[in-house]
Motif scaffolding. Structure first.
Motif, PDB file in Angstrom:
ATOM      1  N   ILE A 130       0.862  -1.183   0.000  1.00  0.00           N
ATOM      2  CA  ILE A 130       0.000   0.000   0.000  1.00  0.00           C
ATOM      3  C   ILE A 130       0.897   1.230   0.000  1.00  0.00           C
ATOM      4  CG2 ILE A 130      -1.722   1.320   1.291  1.00  0.00           C
ATOM      5  CD1 ILE A 130      -2.764  -1.325   2.393  1.00  0.00           C
ATOM      6  N   LEU A 131       0.762   2.006  -1.052  1.00  0.00           N
ATOM      7  CA  LEU A 131       1.617   3.184  -1.187  1.00  0.00           C
ATOM      8  C   LEU A 131       0.919   4.401  -0.581  1.00  0.00           C
ATOM      9  CD1 LEU A 131       2.767   2.651  -4.877  1.00  0.00           C
ATOM     10  CD2 LEU A 131       3.947   1.975  -2.771  1.00  0.00           C
ATOM     11  N   ARG A 132       1.687   5.238   0.060  1.00  0.00           N
ATOM     12  CA  ARG A 132       1.154   6.467   0.634  1.00  0.00           C
ATOM     13  C   ARG A 132       0.846   7.451  -0.491  1.00  0.00           C
ATOM     14  NH1 ARG A 132       3.888  10.033   5.493  1.00  0.00           N
ATOM     15  NH2 ARG A 132       2.226  11.614   5.625  1.00  0.00           N
ATOM     16  N   ARG A 133      -0.320   8.029  -0.463  1.00  0.00           N
ATOM     17  CA  ARG A 133      -0.731   8.946  -1.517  1.00  0.00           C
ATOM     18  C   ARG A 133      -0.097  10.311  -1.300  1.00  0.00           C
ATOM     19  NH1 ARG A 133      -7.166   8.670  -2.282  1.00  0.00           N
ATOM     20  NH2 ARG A 133      -6.632   9.690  -4.227  1.00  0.00           N
ATOM     21  N   LYS A 134       0.188  10.979  -2.393  1.00  0.00           N
ATOM     22  CA  LYS A 134       0.646  12.358  -2.305  1.00  0.00           C
ATOM     23  C   LYS A 134      -0.464  13.195  -1.695  1.00  0.00           C
ATOM     24  CE  LYS A 134       2.266  14.321  -5.873  1.00  0.00           C
ATOM     25  NZ  LYS A 134       2.383  14.751  -7.289  1.00  0.00           N
ATOM     26  N   ILE A 135      -0.080  14.243  -0.987  1.00  0.00           N
ATOM     27  CA  ILE A 135      -1.074  15.131  -0.377  1.00  0.00           C
ATOM     28  C   ILE A 135      -1.974  15.729  -1.451  1.00  0.00           C
ATOM     29  CG2 ILE A 135      -1.381  17.282   0.895  1.00  0.00           C
ATOM     30  CD1 ILE A 135       1.167  16.635   2.427  1.00  0.00           C
ATOM     31  N   ALA A 136      -1.373  16.144  -2.571  1.00  0.00           N
ATOM     32  CA  ALA A 136      -2.167  16.751  -3.643  1.00  0.00           C
ATOM     33  C   ALA A 136      -3.195  15.766  -4.199  1.00  0.00           C
ATOM     34  CB  ALA A 136      -1.250  17.250  -4.762  1.00  0.00           C
ATOM     35  N   ASP A 137      -2.832  14.479  -4.260  1.00  0.00           N
ATOM     36  CA  ASP A 137      -3.765  13.473  -4.748  1.00  0.00           C
ATOM     37  C   ASP A 137      -4.947  13.324  -3.804  1.00  0.00           C
ATOM     38  OD1 ASP A 137      -2.141  12.993  -6.897  1.00  0.00           O
ATOM     39  OD2 ASP A 137      -1.187  11.211  -6.031  1.00  0.00           O
ATOM     40  N   GLU A 138      -4.687  13.407  -2.508  1.00  0.00           N
ATOM     41  CA  GLU A 138      -5.769  13.309  -1.528  1.00  0.00           C
ATOM     42  C   GLU A 138      -6.686  14.522  -1.615  1.00  0.00           C
ATOM     43  OE1 GLU A 138      -8.250  11.766   1.126  1.00  0.00           O
ATOM     44  OE2 GLU A 138      -6.470  10.715   0.378  1.00  0.00           O
ATOM     45  N   VAL A 139      -6.085  15.699  -1.796  1.00  0.00           N
ATOM     46  CA  VAL A 139      -6.897  16.913  -1.949  1.00  0.00           C
ATOM     47  C   VAL A 139      -7.750  16.807  -3.212  1.00  0.00           C
ATOM     48  CG1 VAL A 139      -6.843  19.416  -2.321  1.00  0.00           C
ATOM     49  CG2 VAL A 139      -5.255  18.356  -0.693  1.00  0.00           C
ATOM     50  N   PHE A 140      -7.137  16.328  -4.303  1.00  0.00           N
ATOM     51  CA  PHE A 140      -7.872  16.147  -5.551  1.00  0.00           C
ATOM     52  C   PHE A 140      -9.072  15.233  -5.339  1.00  0.00           C
ATOM     53  CE2 PHE A 140      -8.586  13.238  -9.127  1.00  0.00           C
ATOM     54  CZ  PHE A 140      -9.013  14.127 -10.103  1.00  0.00           C
ATOM     55  N   ALA A 141      -8.865  14.101  -4.649  1.00  0.00           N
ATOM     56  CA  ALA A 141      -9.947  13.138  -4.426  1.00  0.00           C
ATOM     57  C   ALA A 141     -11.087  13.772  -3.637  1.00  0.00           C
ATOM     58  CB  ALA A 141      -9.410  11.912  -3.695  1.00  0.00           C
ATOM     59  N   ARG A 142     -10.755  14.587  -2.651  1.00  0.00           N
ATOM     60  CA  ARG A 142     -11.802  15.212  -1.832  1.00  0.00           C
ATOM     61  C   ARG A 142     -12.559  16.278  -2.613  1.00  0.00           C
ATOM     62  NH1 ARG A 142      -9.673  15.529   4.421  1.00  0.00           N
ATOM     63  NH2 ARG A 142      -8.617  13.490   4.456  1.00  0.00           N
ATOM     64  N   LEU A 143     -11.841  17.055  -3.402  1.00  0.00           N
ATOM     65  CA  LEU A 143     -12.516  18.084  -4.206  1.00  0.00           C
ATOM     66  C   LEU A 143     -13.380  17.437  -5.290  1.00  0.00           C
ATOM     67  CD1 LEU A 143      -9.655  20.725  -4.617  1.00  0.00           C
ATOM     68  CD2 LEU A 143     -11.581  20.769  -3.029  1.00  0.00           C
ATOM     69  N   LYS A 144     -12.868  16.371  -5.868  1.00  0.00           N
ATOM     70  CA  LYS A 144     -13.648  15.661  -6.889  1.00  0.00           C
ATOM     71  C   LYS A 144     -14.933  15.105  -6.283  1.00  0.00           C
ATOM     72  CE  LYS A 144     -11.987  11.776  -8.619  1.00  0.00           C
ATOM     73  NZ  LYS A 144     -12.979  10.673  -8.472  1.00  0.00           N
ATOM     74  N   PHE A 145     -14.854  14.634  -5.045  1.00  0.00           N
ATOM     75  CA  PHE A 145     -16.052  14.105  -4.378  1.00  0.00           C
ATOM     76  C   PHE A 145     -17.086  15.205  -4.165  1.00  0.00           C
ATOM     77  CE2 PHE A 145     -18.506  13.219  -0.510  1.00  0.00           C
ATOM     78  CZ  PHE A 145     -19.119  12.030  -0.889  1.00  0.00           C
ATOM     79  N   LEU A 146     -16.631  16.422  -3.863  1.00  0.00           N
ATOM     80  CA  LEU A 146     -17.572  17.530  -3.684  1.00  0.00           C
ATOM     81  C   LEU A 146     -18.391  17.757  -4.959  1.00  0.00           C
ATOM     82  CD1 LEU A 146     -15.387  20.182  -1.785  1.00  0.00           C
ATOM     83  CD2 LEU A 146     -17.111  18.642  -0.819  1.00  0.00           C
ATOM     84  N   ILE A 147     -17.727  17.574  -6.098  1.00  0.00           N
ATOM     85  CA  ILE A 147     -18.415  17.765  -7.381  1.00  0.00           C
ATOM     86  C   ILE A 147     -19.301  16.565  -7.692  1.00  0.00           C
ATOM     87  CG2 ILE A 147     -18.068  18.058  -9.865  1.00  0.00           C
ATOM     88  CD1 ILE A 147     -15.414  19.494  -9.166  1.00  0.00           C
ATOM     89  N   GLU A 148     -18.750  15.364  -7.510  1.00  0.00           N
ATOM     90  CA  GLU A 148     -19.503  14.143  -7.824  1.00  0.00           C
ATOM     91  C   GLU A 148     -20.735  13.987  -6.943  1.00  0.00           C
ATOM     92  OE1 GLU A 148     -15.910  11.208  -9.417  1.00  0.00           O
ATOM     93  OE2 GLU A 148     -16.466  11.200  -7.289  1.00  0.00           O
ATOM     94  N   SER A 149     -20.638  14.419  -5.696  1.00  0.00           N
ATOM     95  CA  SER A 149     -21.751  14.268  -4.761  1.00  0.00           C
ATOM     96  C   SER A 149     -22.840  15.318  -4.964  1.00  0.00           C
ATOM     97  CB  SER A 149     -21.239  14.357  -3.321  1.00  0.00           C
ATOM     98  OG  SER A 149     -20.742  15.667  -3.041  1.00  0.00           O
ATOM     99  N   GLY A 150     -22.521  16.348  -5.751  1.00  0.00           N
ATOM    100  CA  GLY A 150     -23.500  17.403  -5.985  1.00  0.00           C
ATOM    101  C   GLY A 150     -23.410  18.545  -4.996  1.00  0.00           C
ATOM    102  N   GLU A 151     -22.482  18.446  -4.046  1.00  0.00           N
ATOM    103  CA  GLU A 151     -22.321  19.548  -3.095  1.00  0.00           C
ATOM    104  C   GLU A 151     -21.890  20.822  -3.825  1.00  0.00           C
ATOM    105  OE1 GLU A 151     -19.786  20.601   0.973  1.00  0.00           O
ATOM    106  OE2 GLU A 151     -20.164  18.512   0.433  1.00  0.00           O
TER     107      GLU A 151
END
Length: 238
Positions: free
Chosen positions: A8-29
């Motif tokens: 299990i590789l540790r994710r880059k911080i930017a990748d984690e931020v990207f995933a969270r921001l993408k979720f805000l869009i995907e979830s409709g928030e």
């Protein structure tokens, strides 16, 4: 090594931020047209530095999810068939530039696609559609001798036929294929009299659509595209 036993590789911080921001869009928030939170707000919310926020925003922009403008907050983009297909524009052009086979495959795919579009147009075209096709043909006539304007009108003619279907995905695919082919359109089209063949064939296509005969319309389109496919060629290849 199976996926269950891979480290299990540790994710880059930017990748984690990207995933969270993408979720805000995907979830409709966050919806199309909404402004993204400011960099400062995101830094405070996620406890990360500005570089990670900017890298994540650039990743969102590269995937067509947000638009970044200088001096303004990024905005969530409305996802359309055109915006999705635009994401493969550069890779498609790079693939075509390095392979004669790929260009031939694209020509064949275009003919297959336009055979379907012309049949749709023959079934669905209204008098208004016919009038618009005639106007596009007249635009080509007026642009004889101007290669760029003539080819632009030619592309608009074919894309308008796709639009008669009423399906925005067809329109986006048509525009993409025409755009990819444009870079390989030989200048032989102009100054050799071949543009007159194009005008005649476009007239035949319009009349076939107007007659609502899908078989005749399809044959007119095949004849037109098979004749013109030789005008597309890779340049500067040895």
């Amino acid at each position: 090594m199976s996926i269950v036993s891979e480290p299990i590789l540790r994710r880059k911080i930017a990748d984690e931020v990207f995933a969270r921001l993408k979720f805000l869009i995907e979830s409709g928030e966050l919806s199309a047209g909404d402004e993204m939170p400011s960099e400062r707000e995101l830094m405070e919310r996620y406890g990360v530095g500005r570089p990670a926020i900017r890298e994540a925003m650039q990743a969102l922009a590269s995937k067509g999810l947000v638009e970044i403008s200088q001096g303004e907050r990024a905005k969530v983009l409305r996802i359309t068939a055109e915006s999705i297909i635009r994401q493969v524009d550069l890779p498609a052009k790079l693939m075509l530039s390095g392979s004669a086979d790929s260009l031939e495959h694209l020509k064949s795919a275009r003919i297959f696609f336009e055979r379907g579009m012309i049949r749709e147009a023959a079934v669905k075209a209204t008098p208004e559609h016919i009038a618009e096709l005639e106007a596009l043909l007249e635009r080509q006539v007026q642009n004889l001798g101007d290669a760029d304007a003539f080819i632009e009108a030619d592309m608009d003619f074919h894309q308008y036929i796709a639009s008669i279907s009423g399906n925005p995905i067809f329109v986006a695919v048509s525009g993409a294929m025409l755009g990819w082919l444009k870079a390989y359109h030989s200048e032989m089209l102009i100054w050799t009299g071949r543009e007159n063949f194009t005008l005649t064939e476009h007239e035949e296509i319009i009349r076939a659509i107007e007659s609502r005969d899908a078989d005749v319309a399809e044959q007119a389109m095949i004849k037109h595209l098979e004749r013109s496919r030789a005008l597309y060629a890779l340049k500067n290849r040895k």
